[in-house]
Design a protein around this motif. Structure first.
Motif, PDB file in Angstrom:
ATOM      1  N   THR A 102      45.507  22.570  46.442  1.00 38.19           N
ATOM      2  CA  THR A 102      46.663  23.458  46.641  1.00 38.19           C
ATOM      3  C   THR A 102      46.347  24.858  46.110  1.00 38.19           C
ATOM      4  O   THR A 102      46.720  25.865  46.711  1.00 38.19           O
ATOM      5  CB  THR A 102      47.909  22.897  45.937  1.00 38.19           C
ATOM      6  N   VAL A 103      45.645  24.920  44.977  1.00 39.63           N
ATOM      7  CA  VAL A 103      45.229  26.217  44.431  1.00 39.63           C
ATOM      8  C   VAL A 103      44.364  26.954  45.451  1.00 39.63           C
ATOM      9  O   VAL A 103      44.561  28.153  45.711  1.00 39.63           O
ATOM     10  CB  VAL A 103      44.451  26.036  43.110  1.00 39.63           C
ATOM     11  N   ASP A 104      43.410  26.239  46.032  1.00 44.27           N
ATOM     12  CA  ASP A 104      42.509  26.863  47.011  1.00 44.27           C
ATOM     13  C   ASP A 104      43.273  27.341  48.242  1.00 44.27           C
ATOM     14  O   ASP A 104      42.948  28.394  48.822  1.00 44.27           O
ATOM     15  CB  ASP A 104      41.416  25.872  47.427  1.00 44.27           C
ATOM     16  N   ALA A 105      44.303  26.591  48.638  1.00 42.60           N
ATOM     17  CA  ALA A 105      45.115  27.003  49.783  1.00 42.60           C
ATOM     18  C   ALA A 105      45.873  28.294  49.459  1.00 42.60           C
ATOM     19  O   ALA A 105      45.942  29.214  50.294  1.00 42.60           O
ATOM     20  CB  ALA A 105      46.096  25.893  50.155  1.00 42.60           C
ATOM     21  N   HIS A 106      46.420  28.366  48.246  1.00 36.61           N
ATOM     22  CA  HIS A 106      47.111  29.586  47.829  1.00 36.61           C
ATOM     23  C   HIS A 106      46.139  30.774  47.797  1.00 36.61           C
ATOM     24  O   HIS A 106      46.475  31.875  48.208  1.00 36.61           O
ATOM     25  CB  HIS A 106      47.740  29.406  46.440  1.00 36.61           C
ATOM     26  N   ARG A 107      44.941  30.492  47.291  1.00 38.47           N
ATOM     27  CA  ARG A 107      43.928  31.553  47.221  1.00 38.47           C
ATOM     28  C   ARG A 107      43.599  32.084  48.611  1.00 38.47           C
ATOM     29  O   ARG A 107      43.536  33.295  48.820  1.00 38.47           O
ATOM     30  CB  ARG A 107      42.666  31.011  46.544  1.00 38.47           C
ATOM     31  N   THR A 108      43.411  31.190  49.550  1.00 43.12           N
ATOM     32  CA  THR A 108      43.106  31.615  50.919  1.00 43.12           C
ATOM     33  C   THR A 108      44.238  32.452  51.499  1.00 43.12           C
ATOM     34  O   THR A 108      44.003  33.509  52.105  1.00 43.12           O
ATOM     35  CB  THR A 108      42.872  30.380  51.821  1.00 43.12           C
ATOM     36  N   ASN A 109      45.466  32.009  51.290  1.00 44.57           N
ATOM     37  CA  ASN A 109      46.624  32.725  51.826  1.00 44.57           C
ATOM     38  C   ASN A 109      46.785  34.105  51.193  1.00 44.57           C
ATOM     39  O   ASN A 109      47.055  35.096  51.882  1.00 44.57           O
ATOM     40  CB  ASN A 109      47.907  31.917  51.603  1.00 44.57           C
ATOM     41  N   ASP A 164      45.407  22.758  36.467  1.00 47.98           N
ATOM     42  CA  ASP A 164      45.908  22.151  35.235  1.00 47.98           C
ATOM     43  C   ASP A 164      47.085  22.949  34.668  1.00 47.98           C
ATOM     44  O   ASP A 164      48.107  22.393  34.283  1.00 47.98           O
ATOM     45  CB  ASP A 164      44.773  22.083  34.208  1.00 47.98           C
ATOM     46  N   VAL A 165      46.953  24.284  34.661  1.00 48.58           N
ATOM     47  CA  VAL A 165      48.005  25.141  34.102  1.00 48.58           C
ATOM     48  C   VAL A 165      49.276  25.073  34.942  1.00 48.58           C
ATOM     49  O   VAL A 165      50.399  25.024  34.420  1.00 48.58           O
ATOM     50  CB  VAL A 165      47.513  26.604  33.998  1.00 48.58           C
ATOM     51  N   LEU A 166      49.109  25.049  36.269  1.00 50.89           N
ATOM     52  CA  LEU A 166      50.255  25.109  37.178  1.00 50.89           C
ATOM     53  C   LEU A 166      50.764  23.731  37.594  1.00 50.89           C
ATOM     54  O   LEU A 166      51.754  23.638  38.328  1.00 50.89           O
ATOM     55  CB  LEU A 166      49.868  25.911  38.437  1.00 50.89           C
ATOM     56  N   SER A 167      50.060  22.686  37.147  1.00 51.27           N
ATOM     57  CA  SER A 167      50.452  21.295  37.488  1.00 51.27           C
ATOM     58  C   SER A 167      50.469  21.073  39.007  1.00 51.27           C
ATOM     59  O   SER A 167      51.402  20.485  39.564  1.00 51.27           O
ATOM     60  CB  SER A 167      51.832  20.958  36.887  1.00 51.27           C
ATOM     61  N   GLU A 216      42.189  36.953  36.135  1.00 48.54           N
ATOM     62  CA  GLU A 216      41.812  36.739  34.734  1.00 48.54           C
ATOM     63  C   GLU A 216      40.570  35.858  34.606  1.00 48.54           C
ATOM     64  O   GLU A 216      40.066  35.648  33.500  1.00 48.54           O
ATOM     65  CB  GLU A 216      42.973  36.097  33.977  1.00 48.54           C
ATOM     66  N   GLY A 217      40.072  35.321  35.736  1.00 46.49           N
ATOM     67  CA  GLY A 217      38.824  34.574  35.722  1.00 46.49           C
ATOM     68  C   GLY A 217      38.943  33.070  35.644  1.00 46.49           C
ATOM     69  O   GLY A 217      37.942  32.376  35.431  1.00 46.49           O
ATOM     70  N   LEU A 218      40.154  32.514  35.805  1.00 45.01           N
ATOM     71  CA  LEU A 218      40.306  31.063  35.748  1.00 45.01           C
ATOM     72  C   LEU A 218      39.751  30.418  37.016  1.00 45.01           C
ATOM     73  O   LEU A 218      39.848  30.977  38.114  1.00 45.01           O
ATOM     74  CB  LEU A 218      41.786  30.675  35.582  1.00 45.01           C
ATOM     75  N   SER A 219      39.188  29.224  36.859  1.00 44.46           N
ATOM     76  CA  SER A 219      38.681  28.456  37.999  1.00 44.46           C
ATOM     77  C   SER A 219      39.817  27.687  38.657  1.00 44.46           C
ATOM     78  O   SER A 219      40.909  27.562  38.098  1.00 44.46           O
ATOM     79  CB  SER A 219      37.608  27.478  37.529  1.00 44.46           C
ATOM     80  N   SER A 220      39.549  27.147  39.835  1.00 46.66           N
ATOM     81  CA  SER A 220      40.575  26.363  40.536  1.00 46.66           C
ATOM     82  C   SER A 220      41.039  25.169  39.711  1.00 46.66           C
ATOM     83  O   SER A 220      42.246  24.921  39.602  1.00 46.66           O
ATOM     84  CB  SER A 220      40.060  25.905  41.904  1.00 46.66           C
ATOM     85  N   PRO A 221      40.117  24.388  39.107  1.00 47.22           N
ATOM     86  CA  PRO A 221      40.571  23.266  38.280  1.00 47.22           C
ATOM     87  C   PRO A 221      41.417  23.723  37.084  1.00 47.22           C
ATOM     88  O   PRO A 221      42.402  23.067  36.726  1.00 47.22           O
ATOM     89  CB  PRO A 221      39.264  22.619  37.807  1.00 47.22           C
ATOM     90  N   GLU A 222      41.032  24.835  36.472  1.00 46.36           N
ATOM     91  CA  GLU A 222      41.801  25.343  35.328  1.00 46.36           C
ATOM     92  C   GLU A 222      43.210  25.751  35.762  1.00 46.36           C
ATOM     93  O   GLU A 222      44.198  25.463  35.078  1.00 46.36           O
ATOM     94  CB  GLU A 222      41.078  26.538  34.696  1.00 46.36           C
TER      95      GLU A 222
END
Length: 205
Positions: free
Chosen positions: A173-180, A165-168, A156-162
């Protein structure tokens, strides 16, 4: 033409069914034939590049009812129905039920063969999309629930910081999930990720 084309014939008339078997075998088709709809339903295995030919009027289960049962079972194969006395309302009913064509007896072998080839060719894009949808869903099924959340937000185009914030959770951690999830899905771009979700949604349309 991709792969061997096959025809399944369902007709309780032995003489007519065997005549059709000869016609299609001589035209290079792989042929299966069934003396009753019950036998067909019990043993038919759906194939790619296939067409089903049904007699309209058979004991117990007619061609239209068999067409409905195929839809109930999720068997997606083009169907041609033939009959010695198919009036216009019956022909319209068959087409509305999803038949590719309704052909009147006596049958022209050339017409029947051309209709079968046309039915297989015209449904090829739908079959290809079905395979793409299945492959996309299988890939998305590899993700954990959190990875799937991250994947949707990425598409949907959200950035890692966004997303953090949404997922708390932290951006790291977001970047790690993205890589996986990119590794699991064997993709390298968000565009490819978005395509998987588009295909997944197409399967419900």
């Amino acid at each position: 033409m991709s792969g061997e084309q096959s025809v399944a014939i369902v007709d309780d008339d032995d003489f007519f069914r065997k005549a059709l078997e000869r016609v299609f075998r001589s035209a290079g088709f792989r042929v299966e034939s069934f003396a009753s709809p019950e036998t067909f339903l019990a043993s038919y295995i759906p194939k790619e590049e296939a067409c089903l030919i049904l007699d309209l009027r058979m004991p117990r289960i007619g061609g239209l009812e068999l067409l409905d049962r195929l839809k109930d079972r999720g068997i997606d194969v083009p169907v041609i129905i033939y009959s010695g006395n198919a009036d216009v309302p019956v022909a319209v009913q068959a087409m509305q039920a999803g038949a590719f064509a309704v052909i009147q007896k006596p049958l022209s072998s050339e017409l029947l063969i051309s209709q079968v080839r046309m039915a297989i060719a015209e449904t090829r894009p739908r079959r290809a999309r079905r395979l793409q949808v299945a492959a996309a869903r299988a890939k998305l099924g590899l993700l954990t629930e959190r990875e799937l959340e991250v994947a949707r937000y990425l598409a949907e185009g959200l950035s890692s910081p966004e997303m953090a914030d949404v997922l708390s959770i932290s951006p790291r951690t977001v970047d790690a999930h993205r890589t996986n999830l990119f590794r699991k899905l064997e993709i390298k771009s968000i565009a490819a990720l978005a395509r998987l979700f588009v295909l997944d949604e197409l399967g419900d349309s």
